[in-house]
Design a protein around this motif. Structure first.
Motif, PDB file in Angstrom:
ATOM      1  N   SER A 151       0.857  -1.187   0.000  1.00  0.00           N
ATOM      2  CA  SER A 151       0.000   0.000   0.000  1.00  0.00           C
ATOM      3  C   SER A 151       0.890   1.233   0.000  1.00  0.00           C
ATOM      4  N   ALA A 152       0.332   2.316  -0.528  1.00  0.00           N
ATOM      5  CA  ALA A 152       1.096   3.563  -0.613  1.00  0.00           C
ATOM      6  C   ALA A 152       0.136   4.735  -0.493  1.00  0.00           C
ATOM      7  N   SER A 153       0.663   5.835   0.041  1.00  0.00           N
ATOM      8  CA  SER A 153      -0.109   7.061   0.186  1.00  0.00           C
ATOM      9  C   SER A 153       0.795   8.238  -0.150  1.00  0.00           C
ATOM     10  N   VAL A 154       0.318   9.100  -1.039  1.00  0.00           N
ATOM     11  CA  VAL A 154       1.112  10.247  -1.507  1.00  0.00           C
ATOM     12  C   VAL A 154       0.430  11.526  -1.055  1.00  0.00           C
ATOM     13  N   HIS A 155       1.210  12.462  -0.493  1.00  0.00           N
ATOM     14  CA  HIS A 155       0.710  13.769  -0.065  1.00  0.00           C
ATOM     15  C   HIS A 155       1.553  14.840  -0.743  1.00  0.00           C
ATOM     16  N   ILE A 156       0.858  15.781  -1.361  1.00  0.00           N
ATOM     17  CA  ILE A 156       1.537  16.840  -2.130  1.00  0.00           C
ATOM     18  C   ILE A 156       1.220  18.181  -1.495  1.00  0.00           C
ATOM     19  N   ALA A 157       2.242  18.996  -1.360  1.00  0.00           N
ATOM     20  CA  ALA A 157       2.090  20.358  -0.842  1.00  0.00           C
ATOM     21  C   ALA A 157       2.359  21.339  -1.973  1.00  0.00           C
ATOM     22  N   LEU A 158       1.274  21.988  -2.447  1.00  0.00           N
ATOM     23  CA  LEU A 158       1.413  22.963  -3.532  1.00  0.00           C
ATOM     24  C   LEU A 158       1.336  24.364  -2.932  1.00  0.00           C
ATOM     25  N   PRO A 159       2.414  25.137  -3.007  1.00  0.00           N
ATOM     26  CA  PRO A 159       2.384  26.495  -2.432  1.00  0.00           C
ATOM     27  C   PRO A 159       1.539  27.438  -3.292  1.00  0.00           C
ATOM     28  N   LYS A 160       1.165  28.572  -2.674  1.00  0.00           N
ATOM     29  CA  LYS A 160       0.411  29.587  -3.414  1.00  0.00           C
ATOM     30  C   LYS A 160       1.306  30.266  -4.429  1.00  0.00           C
ATOM     31  N   GLU A 161       0.716  30.563  -5.570  1.00  0.00           N
ATOM     32  CA  GLU A 161       1.480  31.229  -6.613  1.00  0.00           C
ATOM     33  C   GLU A 161       1.708  32.695  -6.226  1.00  0.00           C
ATOM     34  N   SER A 162       2.891  33.193  -6.557  1.00  0.00           N
ATOM     35  CA  SER A 162       3.252  34.577  -6.234  1.00  0.00           C
ATOM     36  C   SER A 162       3.809  35.250  -7.475  1.00  0.00           C
ATOM     37  N   PRO A 171       7.208  23.280  -4.813  1.00  0.00           N
ATOM     38  CA  PRO A 171       6.318  22.288  -4.186  1.00  0.00           C
ATOM     39  C   PRO A 171       7.130  21.130  -3.594  1.00  0.00           C
ATOM     40  N   SER A 172       6.489  20.388  -2.703  1.00  0.00           N
ATOM     41  CA  SER A 172       7.121  19.223  -2.076  1.00  0.00           C
ATOM     42  C   SER A 172       6.088  18.106  -1.957  1.00  0.00           C
ATOM     43  N   ALA A 173       6.589  16.901  -1.703  1.00  0.00           N
ATOM     44  CA  ALA A 173       5.703  15.736  -1.608  1.00  0.00           C
ATOM     45  C   ALA A 173       6.299  14.737  -0.624  1.00  0.00           C
ATOM     46  N   SER A 174       5.412  13.962  -0.036  1.00  0.00           N
ATOM     47  CA  SER A 174       5.829  12.888   0.868  1.00  0.00           C
ATOM     48  C   SER A 174       5.082  11.615   0.483  1.00  0.00           C
ATOM     49  N   ILE A 193      10.634   5.814  -7.556  1.00  0.00           N
ATOM     50  CA  ILE A 193       9.403   6.348  -6.975  1.00  0.00           C
ATOM     51  C   ILE A 193       9.476   7.869  -6.870  1.00  0.00           C
ATOM     52  N   LYS A 194      10.614   8.375  -6.452  1.00  0.00           N
ATOM     53  CA  LYS A 194      10.776   9.830  -6.370  1.00  0.00           C
ATOM     54  C   LYS A 194      10.633  10.478  -7.739  1.00  0.00           C
ATOM     55  N   ASN A 195      11.216   9.852  -8.750  1.00  0.00           N
ATOM     56  CA  ASN A 195      11.123  10.418 -10.097  1.00  0.00           C
ATOM     57  C   ASN A 195       9.690  10.381 -10.625  1.00  0.00           C
ATOM     58  N   ILE A 196       8.946   9.306 -10.297  1.00  0.00           N
ATOM     59  CA  ILE A 196       7.545   9.221 -10.747  1.00  0.00           C
ATOM     60  C   ILE A 196       6.724  10.355 -10.144  1.00  0.00           C
ATOM     61  N   VAL A 197       6.874  10.571  -8.847  1.00  0.00           N
ATOM     62  CA  VAL A 197       6.101  11.622  -8.188  1.00  0.00           C
ATOM     63  C   VAL A 197       6.536  13.004  -8.675  1.00  0.00           C
ATOM     64  N   ALA A 198       7.847  13.208  -8.826  1.00  0.00           N
ATOM     65  CA  ALA A 198       8.342  14.529  -9.251  1.00  0.00           C
ATOM     66  C   ALA A 198       7.910  14.848 -10.680  1.00  0.00           C
ATOM     67  N   ALA A 199       7.847  13.826 -11.544  1.00  0.00           N
ATOM     68  CA  ALA A 199       7.470  14.086 -12.935  1.00  0.00           C
ATOM     69  C   ALA A 199       5.988  14.393 -13.086  1.00  0.00           C
ATOM     70  N   ALA A 200       5.164  14.027 -12.102  1.00  0.00           N
ATOM     71  CA  ALA A 200       3.723  14.257 -12.207  1.00  0.00           C
ATOM     72  C   ALA A 200       3.297  15.615 -11.679  1.00  0.00           C
ATOM     73  N   VAL A 201       4.183  16.314 -10.994  1.00  0.00           N
ATOM     74  CA  VAL A 201       3.845  17.614 -10.403  1.00  0.00           C
ATOM     75  C   VAL A 201       4.779  18.661 -11.004  1.00  0.00           C
ATOM     76  N   ASN A 208      12.942  17.098  -3.406  1.00  0.00           N
ATOM     77  CA  ASN A 208      11.873  17.547  -2.516  1.00  0.00           C
ATOM     78  C   ASN A 208      10.814  16.473  -2.272  1.00  0.00           C
ATOM     79  N   VAL A 209      11.090  15.253  -2.678  1.00  0.00           N
ATOM     80  CA  VAL A 209      10.170  14.136  -2.433  1.00  0.00           C
ATOM     81  C   VAL A 209      10.783  13.263  -1.338  1.00  0.00           C
ATOM     82  N   LYS A 210      10.074  13.083  -0.254  1.00  0.00           N
ATOM     83  CA  LYS A 210      10.547  12.280   0.865  1.00  0.00           C
ATOM     84  C   LYS A 210       9.750  10.979   0.921  1.00  0.00           C
ATOM     85  N   VAL A 211      10.464   9.878   1.121  1.00  0.00           N
ATOM     86  CA  VAL A 211       9.854   8.550   1.157  1.00  0.00           C
ATOM     87  C   VAL A 211      10.146   7.924   2.517  1.00  0.00           C
TER      88      VAL A 211
END
Length: 569
Positions: A151-162, A171-174, A193-201, A208-211
């Motif tokens: 099982s896996a769970s992905v959480h993404i933190a998208l900052p506000k645009e400035s 942005p970052s992800a865990s 796994i890090k590359n998959i998550v980074a390429a989708a955001v 910036n992807v922590k596992v």
């Protein structure tokens, strides 16, 4: 085929059997029926245990929904362990489709199916939250589809645009991962796994992807430490592999000389230099090579330009005066220029060192001595001579590529191997057994089949044939208990004997016969008289007895003829 006649014949055959044969037949039928019932029950029970997995790795909530649906449909199921539901094999696909059509099991991750239905009045913030949930759900499904991951769970933190570039936050992800029991992720898989998550955001980097795993331990957090650990393990495996190869070479080359591999022990230690070096080398060729050559030649021939000379004044300003002559001067000009360009040849070499280089090799070899029979019949140990040990050392050096400049060392020692010495001791039993096995071993596969054939033949001759003969032989008609038809009491027999004896004597005296009479004949005559009396008194019973005797005699003759035909065939 007339079943009625067959049943009649079987009934007659059963009635002609004696009590023991009837018990044997009934017991055999019961045993066969019981065996068939056992096979049927065992097959049915095995079919009931022939279940296949319907769903696995279910959560407690999803497992309850699946079981509720199976009970509603009346489908048998089993729960061998937590999170696994099994149903009969022939119903797996049908039940799986039916249960899936009800939306069971419900996945904990939702993807872009959130946008299948549109809600009126939704704000831009709602759409952004839905997009983030869908993106996290799709990434969780993708990561969870990998082989070692349960099982896996992905959480993404998208900052506000400035609008200010200096205030832009990347942005970052865990990612939280639970691996299958007994499996682990390698460094390459974690990087993937890090590359998959980074390429989708957008604008997300793998750094910036922590596992982390299910225990909260970071995976490949340090990076360099894990790489160093894997590199050290690789170096140890490399060293052990080379040392084992050297040891095998030494044992293989000495085993034919010493006697066997059990009488040689070799240990090799190799000191490797795992430092990789790269160098750049430039070489210049002293032989000059002409790259280009240029030649220029100028040549001029003719008279020089006339010049006016004289005393400054009016005459000289006016020009040449008539009557004054000047002789023209001749001129000749020649110029030659040659330019040669030379090139110096240069060779540039980039040299990278191997993964490991050998610094030093040390080998320790222990060999067993010789054994010879002594006067008392036992095997005597004889150590090897120094010349033999020196020759063995030369062979070892050649096998490992001995180099004295590296400081390599080879040590060869001779000791008595106790385990080998015990085997060398003469033993008549062991020698006999070994000799027996040496002759028997090649024909063991054939002997197994011969033994099986002998067992079957013995079983056929000693069990099946006697049983069949006893079943086919004619049983002796059992006489009913009661008074026999012909019976003489002892007193009656004695009185009749005396009476007939007296009568016989009188007849013999009257006829003048003096021979001794026979008792057997007398008994026969008495019985004959008795039979005549019984025949006259009980005519019907006597006739039935004669018919039974005739029938039994004919049946015995038929059975004897049948048995003789079988023996002849």
């Amino acid at each position: 085929m007339n079943f009625k006649d067959l049943a009649t014949q079987l009934t007659k055959l059963y009635e002609r059997l004696n009590r023991a044969q009837k018990l044997v037949i009934v017991g055999t039928l019961l045993a066969v029926i019981g065996f068939i019932v056992f096979l049927v029950l065992y097959t049915s029970s095995s079919r009931n245990s022939n279940y296949a997995v319907l769903f696995d790795h279910l959560s407690s909530k999803d497992a309850a929904l699946v079981i509720q649906e199976l009970e509603k449909e009346g489908v048998p199921y089993k729960i061998p362990r937590d999170g696994v539901v099994e149903v009969p094999k022939d119903m797996v696909y049908k039940v799986r489709i039916n249960v899936a059509s009800q939306g069971i099991p419900k996945e904990s991750h939702v993807g872009f199916e959130l946008f299948d239905t549109q809600q009126f009045g939704s704000t831009d913030f709602d759409q952004k939250v839905k997009f983030l949930r869908a993106l996290e759900g799709e990434l969780s499904r993708t990561v969870q589809s990998l082989q070692p991951i349960e099982s896996a769970s992905v959480h993404i933190a998208l900052p506000k645009e400035s609008v200010f570039v200096s205030k832009t936050t990347p942005p970052s992800a865990s990612v939280v991962i639970k691996t299958v029991e007994g499996m682990r992720l390698t460094r390459k898989q974690i990087t993937g796994i890090k590359n998959i998550v980074a390429a989708a955001v957008a604008n997300l980097t793998p750094e910036n992807v922590k596992v982390v795993n299910e225990y909260g331990e970071p995976l490949s957090e340090g990076g360099s430490d894990e790489i160093g650990g894997e590199l050290a393990k690789l170096q140890i495996d490399y060293k052990n592999r080379y040392e084992s190869a050297y040891e095998k070479k030494i044992v293989n080359i000495l085993a034919p000389i010493i006697g066997s591999k059990d009488r040689v022990v070799a240990k090799v230690s190799i000191d490797f230099d795992f430092a990789q070096r790269s160098s750049v080398e430039e070489r210049y060729d002293p032989e000059n090579v002409v790259r280009s050559e240029q030649s220029l030649e100028e040549k001029k021939e003719g008279a020089s330009q006339e010049q006016v000379g004289g005393v400054p004044g009016a005459v000289s300003n006016i020009g040449p005066v008539q009557g004054i002559e000047s002789a023209p001067a001749k001129q000749k000009y020649q110029k030659s220029t040659t330019t040669t360009n030379y090139e110096i040849s240069k060779t540039v070499s980039n040299v990278k060192g191997p993964f490991a280089s050998i610094r030093r090799v040390t080998a320790a070899v222990v060999v067993d001595g010789k054994y010879a029979p002594s006067e008392d019949g036992k095997m005597e140990y004889l150590p090897r001579s120094p010349e033999e040990l020196e020759d063995i050392a030369k062979l070892v050096k050649q096998a490992i590529g001995f180099d004295a400049r590296r400081g390599d060392e080879v040590s060869v020692s001779n000791f008595k191997f106790e385990s080998v010495a015990e085997q060398m001791e003469p033993n008549a039993y062991k020698s006999a057994v070994s000799t027996f096995y040496s002759y028997i071993e090649p024909i063991v596969p054939v002997l197994k089949y011969l033994l099986l054939a002998l067992v079957l033949f013995f079983f056929y001759k000693k069990v099946i044939v006697p049983f069949s003969e006893r079943m086919l032989e004619i049983p002796v008609q059992e006489t009913p208990e009661g008074e026999p038809v012909l019976r003489l009491d002892e007193e009656e027999h004695e009185s009749l004997t005396e009476k007939f004896t007296e009568m016989r004597k009188k007849v013999e005296e009257q006829l003048g016969l003096s021979e001794e009479f026979s008792e057997e004949e007398l008994k026969y005559d008495i019985l004959l008289e008795k039979v005549k009396e019984m025949a006259e008194e009980k005519t019907e019973e006597f006739a039935a007895l004669i018919n039974a005797l005739i029938r039994d005699e004919s049946d015995m003759e038929q059975n004897a003829a049948t048995k003789m035909k079988k023996e002849i065939s």
